[in-house]
Design a protein around this motif. Structure first.
Motif, PDB file in Angstrom:
ATOM      1  N   LYS A  76      15.108   0.360   5.149  1.00 33.26           N
ATOM      2  CA  LYS A  76      14.798   0.228   6.565  1.00 33.26           C
ATOM      3  C   LYS A  76      13.310   0.494   6.827  1.00 33.26           C
ATOM      4  CE  LYS A  76      19.095  -0.311   8.144  1.00 33.26           C
ATOM      5  NZ  LYS A  76      19.534  -1.464   8.930  1.00 33.26           N
ATOM      6  N   ILE A  77      12.769  -0.262   7.804  1.00 32.85           N
ATOM      7  CA  ILE A  77      11.417  -0.018   8.280  1.00 32.85           C
ATOM      8  C   ILE A  77      11.449   0.012   9.805  1.00 32.85           C
ATOM      9  CG2 ILE A  77      10.268  -1.057   6.292  1.00 32.85           C
ATOM     10  CD1 ILE A  77       9.917  -3.588   7.940  1.00 32.85           C
ATOM     11  N   LEU A  78      10.507   0.741  10.417  1.00 32.92           N
ATOM     12  CA  LEU A  78      10.411   0.807  11.869  1.00 32.92           C
ATOM     13  C   LEU A  78       9.389  -0.212  12.355  1.00 32.92           C
ATOM     14  CD1 LEU A  78      10.391   4.650  12.568  1.00 32.92           C
ATOM     15  CD2 LEU A  78      12.274   3.041  12.913  1.00 32.92           C
ATOM     16  N   ILE A  79       9.716  -0.874  13.445  1.00 28.47           N
ATOM     17  CA  ILE A  79       8.803  -1.851  14.029  1.00 28.47           C
ATOM     18  C   ILE A  79       8.754  -1.637  15.533  1.00 28.47           C
ATOM     19  CG2 ILE A  79       9.214  -3.583  12.236  1.00 28.47           C
ATOM     20  CD1 ILE A  79      11.063  -5.018  14.224  1.00 28.47           C
ATOM     21  N   GLY A  80       7.652  -2.007  16.147  1.00 24.72           N
ATOM     22  CA  GLY A  80       7.552  -2.021  17.591  1.00 24.72           C
ATOM     23  C   GLY A  80       7.927  -3.399  18.101  1.00 24.72           C
ATOM     24  N   ASP A  81       8.947  -3.479  18.938  1.00 22.09           N
ATOM     25  CA  ASP A  81       9.440  -4.778  19.427  1.00 22.09           C
ATOM     26  C   ASP A  81       8.501  -5.283  20.518  1.00 22.09           C
ATOM     27  OD1 ASP A  81      10.835  -6.947  20.391  1.00 22.09           O
ATOM     28  OD2 ASP A  81      12.796  -5.958  20.230  1.00 22.09           O
ATOM     29  N   SER A  82       7.702  -6.286  20.197  1.00 22.90           N
ATOM     30  CA  SER A  82       6.734  -6.813  21.158  1.00 22.90           C
ATOM     31  C   SER A  82       7.411  -7.637  22.249  1.00 22.90           C
ATOM     32  CB  SER A  82       5.698  -7.678  20.438  1.00 22.90           C
ATOM     33  OG  SER A  82       6.322  -8.772  19.777  1.00 22.90           O
ATOM     34  N   ALA A  83       8.609  -8.141  21.961  1.00 18.26           N
ATOM     35  CA  ALA A  83       9.296  -8.975  22.943  1.00 18.26           C
ATOM     36  C   ALA A  83      10.115  -8.130  23.917  1.00 18.26           C
ATOM     37  CB  ALA A  83      10.189  -9.987  22.226  1.00 18.26           C
ATOM     38  N   ALA A  84      11.020  -7.317  23.384  1.00 18.51           N
ATOM     39  CA  ALA A  84      11.924  -6.534  24.232  1.00 18.51           C
ATOM     40  C   ALA A  84      11.388  -5.131  24.504  1.00 18.51           C
ATOM     41  CB  ALA A  84      13.302  -6.445  23.588  1.00 18.51           C
ATOM     42  N   GLY A  85      10.368  -4.711  23.763  1.00 17.68           N
ATOM     43  CA  GLY A  85       9.840  -3.366  23.926  1.00 17.68           C
ATOM     44  C   GLY A  85      10.656  -2.345  23.156  1.00 17.68           C
ATOM     45  N   GLY A  86      10.088  -1.178  22.970  1.00 18.15           N
ATOM     46  CA  GLY A  86      10.793  -0.111  22.263  1.00 18.15           C
ATOM     47  C   GLY A  86      10.600  -0.204  20.763  1.00 18.15           C
ATOM     48  N   THR A  87      11.212   0.744  20.064  1.00 15.76           N
ATOM     49  CA  THR A  87      11.134   0.817  18.610  1.00 15.76           C
ATOM     50  C   THR A  87      12.456   0.365  18.015  1.00 15.76           C
ATOM     51  OG1 THR A  87       9.600   2.670  18.750  1.00 15.76           O
ATOM     52  CG2 THR A  87      10.681   2.325  16.643  1.00 15.76           C
ATOM     53  N   LYS A  88      12.394  -0.509  17.064  1.00 16.59           N
ATOM     54  CA  LYS A  88      13.586  -1.035  16.401  1.00 16.59           C
ATOM     55  C   LYS A  88      13.458  -0.819  14.899  1.00 16.59           C
ATOM     56  CE  LYS A  88      15.130  -3.033  20.265  1.00 16.59           C
ATOM     57  NZ  LYS A  88      13.952  -2.916  21.126  1.00 16.59           N
ATOM     58  N   ASN A  89      14.576  -1.038  14.184  1.00 17.83           N
ATOM     59  CA  ASN A  89      14.520  -0.977  12.727  1.00 17.83           C
ATOM     60  C   ASN A  89      14.854  -2.340  12.155  1.00 17.83           C
ATOM     61  OD1 ASN A  89      17.427  -1.135  11.555  1.00 17.83           O
ATOM     62  ND2 ASN A  89      17.634   0.359  13.229  1.00 17.83           N
ATOM     63  N   SER A  90      14.335  -2.584  10.982  1.00 17.63           N
ATOM     64  CA  SER A  90      14.604  -3.846  10.291  1.00 17.63           C
ATOM     65  C   SER A  90      14.696  -3.543   8.809  1.00 17.63           C
ATOM     66  CB  SER A  90      13.503  -4.863  10.594  1.00 17.63           C
ATOM     67  OG  SER A  90      13.858  -6.137  10.058  1.00 17.63           O
ATOM     68  N   THR A  91      14.872  -4.559   7.978  1.00 19.52           N
ATOM     69  CA  THR A  91      15.015  -4.371   6.535  1.00 19.52           C
ATOM     70  C   THR A  91      13.905  -5.106   5.807  1.00 19.52           C
ATOM     71  OG1 THR A  91      16.438  -6.304   6.237  1.00 19.52           O
ATOM     72  CG2 THR A  91      17.517  -4.210   6.779  1.00 19.52           C
ATOM     73  N   ILE A  92      13.729  -4.729   4.546  1.00 23.69           N
ATOM     74  CA  ILE A  92      12.734  -5.386   3.705  1.00 23.69           C
ATOM     75  C   ILE A  92      13.063  -6.873   3.561  1.00 23.69           C
ATOM     76  CG2 ILE A  92      11.792  -5.480   1.364  1.00 23.69           C
ATOM     77  CD1 ILE A  92      10.746  -3.177   3.021  1.00 23.69           C
ATOM     78  N   THR A  93      14.342  -7.208   3.491  1.00 20.74           N
ATOM     79  CA  THR A  93      14.742  -8.615   3.364  1.00 20.74           C
ATOM     80  C   THR A  93      14.295  -9.416   4.574  1.00 20.74           C
ATOM     81  OG1 THR A  93      16.647  -8.031   1.994  1.00 20.74           O
ATOM     82  CG2 THR A  93      16.709 -10.162   3.096  1.00 20.74           C
ATOM     83  N   VAL A  94      14.505  -8.859   5.772  1.00 28.51           N
ATOM     84  CA  VAL A  94      14.088  -9.563   6.988  1.00 28.51           C
ATOM     85  C   VAL A  94      12.578  -9.745   6.998  1.00 28.51           C
ATOM     86  CG1 VAL A  94      13.988  -9.425   9.503  1.00 28.51           C
ATOM     87  CG2 VAL A  94      16.086  -8.773   8.292  1.00 28.51           C
ATOM     88  N   LEU A  95      11.834  -8.695   6.610  1.00 32.67           N
ATOM     89  CA  LEU A  95      10.379  -8.785   6.571  1.00 32.67           C
ATOM     90  C   LEU A  95       9.921  -9.828   5.560  1.00 32.67           C
ATOM     91  CD1 LEU A  95       7.609  -7.706   7.422  1.00 32.67           C
ATOM     92  CD2 LEU A  95       7.837  -5.950   5.649  1.00 32.67           C
TER      93      LEU A  95
END
Length: 493
Positions: free
Chosen positions: A192-211
Motif C-alpha cells: 500500500k501507498i498513500l496518495i493525495g486525491d486531487s479529484a475527490a480530495g482527501g488522502t487515499k491508499n493505493s497499491t504498487i500494481t495500480v501505480l
C-alpha cells in the motif's frame, strides 16, 4: 319506604297497636337477606361492611380528567388532573418550569442547564456528573480514559506511536513520516501507498500494481530495450529506444577499464597513465630507455645517457645509507657519529694500547700517552695514569672532597655506580648486588630514620662478616666492601 317482610316474632317498642312504622324493630340488631336498593341518600351514624368501617373518601370529585395526568389537590376535597404534568409509567413530564430546593440522583438527559447564578462552590464529585464517553471518575475526580495507543498521565493525554510506524509528531501535529518507518528491500504488488486525491480530495491508499499500471499507461518511455546487462558495465546507446551494457567497457567505482582501442579527436588527460604506451604517438623521446638490476631500496646510478642501474651495494631504507665497499670523497664526510673499523682512516693520529686520545688544537685526534688506562691484573687493579694532570676547581670548594650520594625512602637494591646511600623511610631494606658483579666496590650505608631500624641483606647465600643480615639502628651507619667475588666485609661504621 318498603320494608322486608317480617318473619318470626315481632317485638314492638310500645303499644301493641298503631302504625306499621311504630311496629318496626329499630333498636335491635337485624340481618337483611338479599339486596336492598336505596333510591335516596342513606344516612347513618356509622356503616360497617365486611372489610371494616366504611369511611367517607378524602377526594369527592376529580375535574379535567385525562390519561396519564397527575392529580393535584384543590384543597377542598376535590382534585384536578393537570394536563401539563403527566407520568406514562416510566417518565414524568411537565410543560412548565419544575423547581425544587434540592435535586438528587442522575442528571442524565438534562439539557440547557445554566450555571448562572447557581455556580458550584468547592469541589464537585465526579460521581454526580454525567461525563460521557472518553472520561471517567477516579477518586471523585474526572479523568480521561485511555485505550490502545492512548496514555493518560500527569502532563495530559498522549498518543503512543508504535516503533517504525511511519508517524511522527511535529509542531503542526501528527504527521506521516516515511523516514521513521521500517525499510523494505523489495516491493510487492499489493503493498500500500498513500496518495493525495486531487479529484475527490482527501488522502487515499493505493497499491504498487495500480501505480505501475498508471505509469505504463501514462508515461512515455524513451528507452524500451536494454541488452547485455551485467555488473559494472558502461551503458551505451544502441538506437533511439534501446541501450546496451558494454562487456569491454567497465567502471568499478574507481577504475575505468577498456578492452580494445580508445580514440579521441580531442585531448585525453589524467593524473597519470599506466599500461603499454608503445602505440602512443607524438610523445617526446624518453631520456632513460633502459633500467637494469632493479630491487627494493637500491640507489640508482647512471650507466650512460639512456641507461640507469640499481646498485646492489648502495642502499637506503629510509633512514640508513649502507655502502658495501669503500666510501671516498674529495670533500668532507660528516656525521653525528662514526662507528666501525677506522683502521683505514688517515690523519687520525697514532697512539699506543690503552691510551686515551684527545682532540688536538689543529683539529686532529691524537693519542700521545698523556692519559693511559692500565688494566693489568683485572678490574680491581685497574687505574688511570696521567703524565700532566691539572684539576681545576671552583674557589668555593676550598679544597674539599665531594662524593655522590642518594637518599632512598623505599626498599632499594644498590647499583654499581652507587657509593653513599642514605635510608630515610621506615623499616627499609637495602639489598646488595651479587659480590662477583661488583668485586672490590665500597658502599657507605646510613639509616637516617630516627625511630626504626633498617636492614642490609646480601645476595643469595652471601654474608656480611659471616652473618646473613646486617641491622642498622636509628642513625647507625656502616661501610662495607665486596671481596673474593663471594662475600662482604665491614670496613667501619
Amino acid at each position: 319506604m318498603a320494608y322486608n317482610t317480617l318473619r318470626g316474632t315481632v317485638n314492638f317498642s310500645s303499644s301493641p297497636t298503631g302504625s306499621i312504622e311504630s311496629m318496626v324493630d329499630d333498636y335491635s340488631n337485624q340481618t337483611i337477606g338479599g339486596s336492598k336498593v336505596f333510591s335516596s341518600t342513606l344516612s347513618a351514624s356509622a356503616v360497617t361492611i365486611n372489610a371494616g368501617s366504611l369511611v367517607p373518601p378524602a377526594i369527592t370529585s376529580i375535574s379535567n380528567d385525562g390519561a396519564n395526568r397527575i392529580l393535584v389537590s384543590d384543597g377542598d376535597g376535590t382534585a384536578t388532573a393537570d394536563a401539563g404534568f403527566t407520568f406514562n409509567g416510566t417518565r414524568m413530564s411537565t410543560t412548565t418550569e419544575l423547581t425544587a430546593s434540592v435535586f438528587s440522583g442522575s442528571g442524565a438527559g438534562l439539557t440547557s442547564v445554566s450555571l448562572e447564578p447557581h455556580k458550584v462552590s468547592g469541589q464537585l464529585s465526579a460521581s454526580n456528573i454525567y461525563i460521557g464517553d472518553g472520561l471517567g471518575a477516579s477518586s471523585e475526580k474526572i479523568v480521561a480514559v485511555g485505550d490502545d495507543g492512548i496514555t493518560v498521565g500527569a502532563s495530559g493525554v498522549s498518543v503512543d506511536l508504535a516503533s517504525n510506524s511511519g508517524l511522527s509528531f511535529a509542531a503542526a501535529g501528527l504527521l506521516v513520516s516515511p523516514a521513521s518507518a521500517s525499510a523494505k528491500a523489495a516491493l510487492a504488488a499489493n503493498d500500500k501507498i498513500l496518495i493525495g486525491d486531487s479529484a475527490a480530495g482527501g488522502t487515499k491508499n493505493s497499491t504498487i500494481t495500480v501505480l505501475k499500471n498508471y505509469m505504463q499507461d501514462n508515461i512515455t518511455q524513451t528507452v524500451d530495450g536494454y541488452t547485455n546487462g551485467s555488473d559494472n558495465r558502461v551503458i551505451t546507446s544502441t538506437n533511439a529506444s534501446a541501450i546496451n551494457a558494454e562487456a569491454n567497457f567497465t567502471f568499478n567505482g574507481g577504475t575505468l577499464s577498456l578492452t580494445g582501442d580508445m580514440s579521441s579527436s580531442l585531448g585525453i588527460t589524467a593524473s597519470y597513465f599506466a599500461g603499454d604506451g608503445s602505440r602512443l604517438s607524438g610523445l617526446p623521446t624518453a631520456a632513460v630507455t633502459s633500467y637494469t638490476n632493479a630491487a627494493d631500496n637500491r640507489v640508482i646510478t647512471s650507466v650512460d645517457s639512456s641507461t640507469v642501474n640499481s646498485e646492489a651495494n648502495l642502499t637506503f631504507d629510509g633512514s640508513t645509507l649502507t655502502v658495501t665497499g669503500n666510501l671516498s670523497g674529495s670533500g668532507n664526510i660528516s656525521g653525528s657519529y662514526f662507528f666501525g673499523d677506522a683502521s683505514n682512516l688517515t690523519n687520525v693520529g697514532a697512539g699506543a694500547a690503552n691510551e686515551i686520545a684527545r682532540y688536538g688544537p689543529n683539529g686532529t685526534l691524537d693519542a700521545d700517552g698523556g692519559f693511559v688506562i692500565n688494566t693489568v691484573g683485572g678490574a680491581e687493579t685497574s687505574y688511570l695514569t696521567a703524565s700532566n694532570l691539572v684539576v681545576s676547581y671552583d674557589a668555593h670548594l676550598n679544597g674539599g672532597t665531594y662524593q655522590k650520594y642518594i637518599i632512598k625512602t623505599t626498599n632499594y637494591t644498590l647499583k654499581k655506580h652507587d657509593h653513599i646511600v642514605y635510608l630515610s623511610g621506615a623499616a627499609l631494606t637495602a639489598s646488595l648486588p651479587a659480590a662477583v658483579t661488583v668485586n672490590s666496590i665500597i658502599y657507605h650505608i646510613k639509616n637516617i630514620h630516627g625511630d626504626v631500624t633498617a636492614l642490609i641483606e646480601p645476595d643469595g647465600s652471601e654474608t656480611i662478616e659471616g652473618i646473613p643480615t646486617k641491622v642498622l639502628g636509628p642513625a647507625d651507619s656502616t661501610k662495607i666492601q665486596s671481596i673474593n667475588n663471594d662475600r662482604w666485609v665491614i670496613l667501619g661504621d
